[in-house]
Enzyme design. Sequence first.
Site, short mmCIF file in Angstrom:
data_model
loop_
_atom_site.label_atom_id
_atom_site.label_comp_id
_atom_site.label_asym_id
_atom_site.label_seq_id
_atom_site.Cartn_x
_atom_site.Cartn_y
_atom_site.Cartn_z
CD GLN A 1 -3.00 -1.22 2.72
OE1 GLN A 1 -3.02 0.04 3.21
NE2 GLN A 1 -3.71 -2.24 2.10
CB CYS A 2 1.38 3.12 2.10
SG CYS A 2 1.91 4.71 1.56
CB THR A 3 5.07 4.61 3.66
OG1 THR A 3 4.86 3.66 4.57
CG2 THR A 3 4.74 5.59 3.24
CB VAL A 4 7.11 -0.21 1.51
CG1 VAL A 4 7.66 -1.26 1.43
CG2 VAL A 4 6.20 -0.71 2.48
CB CYS B 1 4.50 3.88 -2.49
SG CYS B 1 4.30 2.47 -1.60
#
Length: 790
Positions: free
Chosen positions: A664-667, A788
């Site tokens: 989903q996110c910020t990875v 992201c």
Amino acid sequence: MKFKPMRAAPQASFFKALGEAKLQQWKLDDRARPAWARIVPAIRAEGGLRLEASSLGEHGRDAGVAAGTDRLSPTCPGHVLCFNTLEQMQKADKAAVLGAAAALVWADIVSGRALDSPGLLARFVVACHADMKQHKFVLWPAFPALVPEDGLAQEGEALPASAGLSAGLGVEPAVVLEEASEAVAALMARSPAGLPLAFVLARRDGKLAAQPLREAADRGAASLRADLATRGLVLVVVDPSPLARHAGWTARNALVMASVCLGLGGEVLPVLCLRPSPRGAVVDPPDHARPDEASAAAAGESSAPTATTALCGSIVVRVRCPGLEGVAAAAVGPPPGEALAGWLAADAAPDAEGTSSLSRLPRGLSAAGWERQPVRAKDGSTTMLSRPRVVDLGRLLDPAKLAESAGRLNLSLMRWRALPGLDQPLLEGMKCLLLGAGTLGCHVSRCLLAWGVRSITFVDNGSVAHSNPVRQPLFEFADAAAGAKSSKKAIVAALALKRVSPVCQPRGVVLTIPMPGHAEDLDASMAAAAELRRLIEESDVVFALTDTRESRWLPTLLCRASNTPLINAALGFDSWLVMRHGLDATRPVSGALAPPASPPLEPTEATRDSPAAERSVLAATSSAAAAGAGAGFSTGPAPTVGCYFCSDVVGPLNTTRGRTMDQQCTVTRPGLAPIAAAHAVELLVNMAHHPARALAPAAVRSADAGAPAPAEAGVGTGPVPHQLRGFMATFSTMQLEAAASTVCTACSANVVGALSARGDAFIRAAIEDPDLLGAGQRPRGDESRGRCAG
Ligand SMILES: [Zn+2]
């Protein structure tokens, strides 16, 4: 004979003007600059050389017609030598500089120019160094005085004006004072620029009358000497000295002038050191002797100027004029303009003929006049030594103003050498819309701020979460702890930016960007779409910095429809993408990034003669610029290059459905966001400085290419590629170009046509059914580009 040394009285406005001139105009050019100042006479306090903002200009052009108390302060020309470094200032040959300035005074006297413009007798030099980072100025003024070999000899004590003027005349002192006061007033009345620096009082028909120097000289030396013999001639000099016993610095060159121009060498000449009152008359006796008079004047009582109130403070000294007949015959240096070129020590080397380019004083004359400063010794005593003074303005400035000027300083300094074409006003006035106030939004805004951009609007619907502050530099733990309702990212980011720089104008708009496939609340989405459209239309450039692919679709379409430049940044795990979307070259570009309306580079004789490579740049530029003008232009593809969706035939579906947390996110590697954000802003800056601005042709350069292609060389700040893709795995960046797709779901003619035909209904339909846009294909496995950011 002792003279009270002159002091400069620089106003705060002078330093401000000096700093601005050095920063914006002179830059690294450290040649002597013409300047002018006023000699302020002693009026109840010490006078001096007043330097103000307008002093940095040509004497005469700016000095103008005097008004008010300025009519009592004659103007004089001078030069400002602003050194690039303190070391250069320290190493400069001070004797040569002072000698050259004194030689100019001497040339003005010998040529008779000083008779018509007595202010030339008070020439000055200001050597200085301006450290705009610390707001510190090192200032060393010089007031070149011609020193005859035998010096200047005073006869007797200095006397108050009344006693000095009436001595030996057999006339009442009060009557003589009244006459002198009226004579000075009459001279001022017929002189537009106010009081001249020097003139004479001569007794004509039993009464004192003021004569300009030229008139006196035209009478001839014999007539003047005859007047002197009957005590009917007085040299008058406007005097900055407040001392009852000592004349000021201005009397020195005036006495040399009297020897050379009036033929009074060897004669004892009374000099009236004029310290006029603000009413335009002359004041007597020295104010410390008449406290009642002084306090009455200080209180501003407007009693009619009687002889006693009119002349208090002025004194008369009797000085033997130096014999300079032999010296006057000697050759003088080159005319002032040529002498200036040689003012810096580096330029003062002898030329091919072995003569220095600095003008020199003739044998028999030397120069004095560097300003002295009080220096306290260990035993507490104070001595006056020749040395510069340091002025620290930092403490006087308003902190907000200080922040503003300091923020601009680095950009202004770029214009000195690295980037002379930097367009600061364009960047300062640019309105930037940031879609997304997450990791990319935070970094993009800080980078824009550093380039001087002030108008930054954040659009985001999220709140600061506890996971945000470590990656998103505008947020802190306290913001996350405040709870979702009171920590909307767009608002918190705007407030944080304002704390970083009080001069910027950040704005936060809480808004959910409508997305295809996200049809939970259609009415709200349609209201948001209208708001987004308004925000885009009032912006000069839009940054797409959101965390999903589909949230970029509507901004892409709206920017394409309004022909507004859009810069897109997206992060994968270890790769990043920054690109600018193609624009329609056949329509006017919206906002400040439109190419200049009139093609600046029409083919002229000059461009026809230019080298081929340069011509091709010019041709590309002028055709692109013409495209921006719109009317009558029909060639060129539209849009020039593709958008984020062009290379991807997949429609903007809801990609957040069915994702695990790591998808989903910020990875993403933490260093990616600042790298991509910086590239996005630098791309904008390059675009803003390309002659064709937003319509700049895409620069393409492979990683192994050597020197920039001719089309890139020398254009503004650098190339303006279409796409930049960075790979952390290899630490490499590629410049790519991709054509616009005719079946693109966001920028193709079909989609834009549908929007213009159906308006909101089309947007509503796309939100409800994303299949309307795509070719019905499902998302492929590779979602990295869309993932992201926030
Ligand atoms: Zn496209």
